[in-house]
Design a protein around this motif. Structure first.
Motif, PDB file in Angstrom:
ATOM      1  N   ALA A  38      13.390  22.459  54.129  1.00 22.81           N
ATOM      2  CA  ALA A  38      13.639  22.163  52.712  1.00 22.81           C
ATOM      3  C   ALA A  38      12.510  21.265  52.226  1.00 22.81           C
ATOM      4  O   ALA A  38      11.926  20.501  53.002  1.00 22.81           O
ATOM      5  N   PHE A  39      12.236  21.329  50.918  1.00 25.50           N
ATOM      6  CA  PHE A  39      11.075  20.664  50.350  1.00 25.50           C
ATOM      7  C   PHE A  39      11.447  19.812  49.132  1.00 25.50           C
ATOM      8  O   PHE A  39      12.520  19.970  48.548  1.00 25.50           O
ATOM      9  N   LEU A  40      10.513  18.960  48.739  1.00 27.14           N
ATOM     10  CA  LEU A  40      10.674  18.042  47.621  1.00 27.14           C
ATOM     11  C   LEU A  40      11.195  18.760  46.378  1.00 27.14           C
ATOM     12  O   LEU A  40      10.695  19.829  46.001  1.00 27.14           O
ATOM     13  N   GLY A  41      12.204  18.155  45.754  1.00 26.63           N
ATOM     14  CA  GLY A  41      12.716  18.649  44.488  1.00 26.63           C
ATOM     15  C   GLY A  41      13.733  19.769  44.585  1.00 26.63           C
ATOM     16  O   GLY A  41      14.312  20.159  43.577  1.00 26.63           O
ATOM     17  N   GLU A  42      13.961  20.283  45.782  1.00 30.39           N
ATOM     18  CA  GLU A  42      14.913  21.385  45.921  1.00 30.39           C
ATOM     19  C   GLU A  42      16.344  20.874  45.832  1.00 30.39           C
ATOM     20  O   GLU A  42      16.644  19.747  46.219  1.00 30.39           O
ATOM     21  N   GLU A  43      17.225  21.735  45.335  1.00 33.20           N
ATOM     22  CA  GLU A  43      18.651  21.433  45.319  1.00 33.20           C
ATOM     23  C   GLU A  43      19.293  22.164  46.485  1.00 33.20           C
ATOM     24  O   GLU A  43      19.175  23.381  46.609  1.00 33.20           O
ATOM     25  N   LEU A  44      19.941  21.404  47.337  1.00 30.52           N
ATOM     26  CA  LEU A  44      20.621  21.943  48.510  1.00 30.52           C
ATOM     27  C   LEU A  44      22.122  21.763  48.327  1.00 30.52           C
ATOM     28  O   LEU A  44      22.569  20.923  47.557  1.00 30.52           O
ATOM     29  N   THR A  45      22.881  22.526  49.078  1.00 27.97           N
ATOM     30  CA  THR A  45      24.328  22.357  49.117  1.00 27.97           C
ATOM     31  C   THR A  45      24.751  22.184  50.565  1.00 27.97           C
ATOM     32  O   THR A  45      24.451  23.031  51.400  1.00 27.97           O
ATOM     33  N   VAL A  46      25.432  21.079  50.840  1.00 24.94           N
ATOM     34  CA  VAL A  46      26.009  20.847  52.156  1.00 24.94           C
ATOM     35  C   VAL A  46      27.479  21.251  52.071  1.00 24.94           C
ATOM     36  O   VAL A  46      28.225  20.695  51.265  1.00 24.94           O
ATOM     37  N   SER A  47      27.864  22.224  52.868  1.00 24.26           N
ATOM     38  CA  SER A  47      29.265  22.635  52.968  1.00 24.26           C
ATOM     39  C   SER A  47      29.810  22.104  54.276  1.00 24.26           C
ATOM     40  O   SER A  47      29.132  22.181  55.311  1.00 24.26           O
ATOM     41  N   THR A  48      31.018  21.568  54.236  1.00 23.12           N
ATOM     42  CA  THR A  48      31.627  21.042  55.456  1.00 23.12           C
ATOM     43  C   THR A  48      33.125  21.304  55.446  1.00 23.12           C
ATOM     44  O   THR A  48      33.739  21.402  54.379  1.00 23.12           O
ATOM     45  N   TRP A  49      33.662  21.428  56.636  1.00 23.66           N
ATOM     46  CA  TRP A  49      35.102  21.635  56.798  1.00 23.66           C
ATOM     47  C   TRP A  49      35.520  21.125  58.172  1.00 23.66           C
ATOM     48  O   TRP A  49      34.716  21.048  59.087  1.00 23.66           O
ATOM     49  N   VAL A  50      36.800  20.773  58.271  1.00 22.68           N
ATOM     50  CA  VAL A  50      37.366  20.334  59.542  1.00 22.68           C
ATOM     51  C   VAL A  50      37.924  21.562  60.242  1.00 22.68           C
ATOM     52  O   VAL A  50      38.786  22.252  59.700  1.00 22.68           O
TER      53      VAL A  50
END
Length: 133
Positions: free
Chosen positions: A67-79
């Motif tokens: 991933a690079f500067l300025g990018e929008e990421l999404t972290v998905s998490t679950w138990v």
């Protein structure tokens, strides 16, 4: 029942980058931890959240793309499960439809007062399941 998936948006900052100008590996771990904490406090009722603290036993992470500067990421998490004093949590980090990271963490629950391992109450899992399924 399916687990409830929590999504946390992340914007890549300059301070997140390494000398190769992509997100540093340790920063990905920070993203995972931020998502796990936000998910916990968004789902656990206050009376439950107040009696547990969490420490990491093990992280496992696989990197697919940078991933690079300025990018929008999404972290998905679950138990995935609570068992005894452990919680297995899964994660994915995406940039749009592109999977960048898959990870899992084994967390150990602690009593908030004594900071000793605390068995996870059996009635905790429904808070982390998708109630619409």
């Amino acid at each position: 029942m399916k687990p409830s998936v929590f999504k946390l948006p992340i914007f890549v900052l300059e301070s997140d980058l390494d000398e190769l100008h992509h997100v540093n590996n340790i920063v990905y771990l920070r993203y995972l931890q931020e998502a796990a904490i936000a998910h916990w406090y968004s789902r656990a009722p206050q009376h439950i959240a107040e009696v547990y603290r969490w420490v990491v036993r093990q992280h496992q992470i696989t990197y697919f793309q940078p991933a690079f500067l300025g990018e929008e990421l999404t972290v998905s998490t679950w138990v995935e499960e609570f068992k005894g004093v452990t919680s297995l949590r899964r994660y994915e980090i995406h940039r749009g439809e592109t999977r960048l990271v898959e990870a899992s963490t084994t967390w150990i629950s602690l009593d908030a007062q004594s900071l000793r391992p605390k068995r996870i109450a059996e009635d905790l899992m429904p808070y982390f399941q998708d109630q619409s399924s």
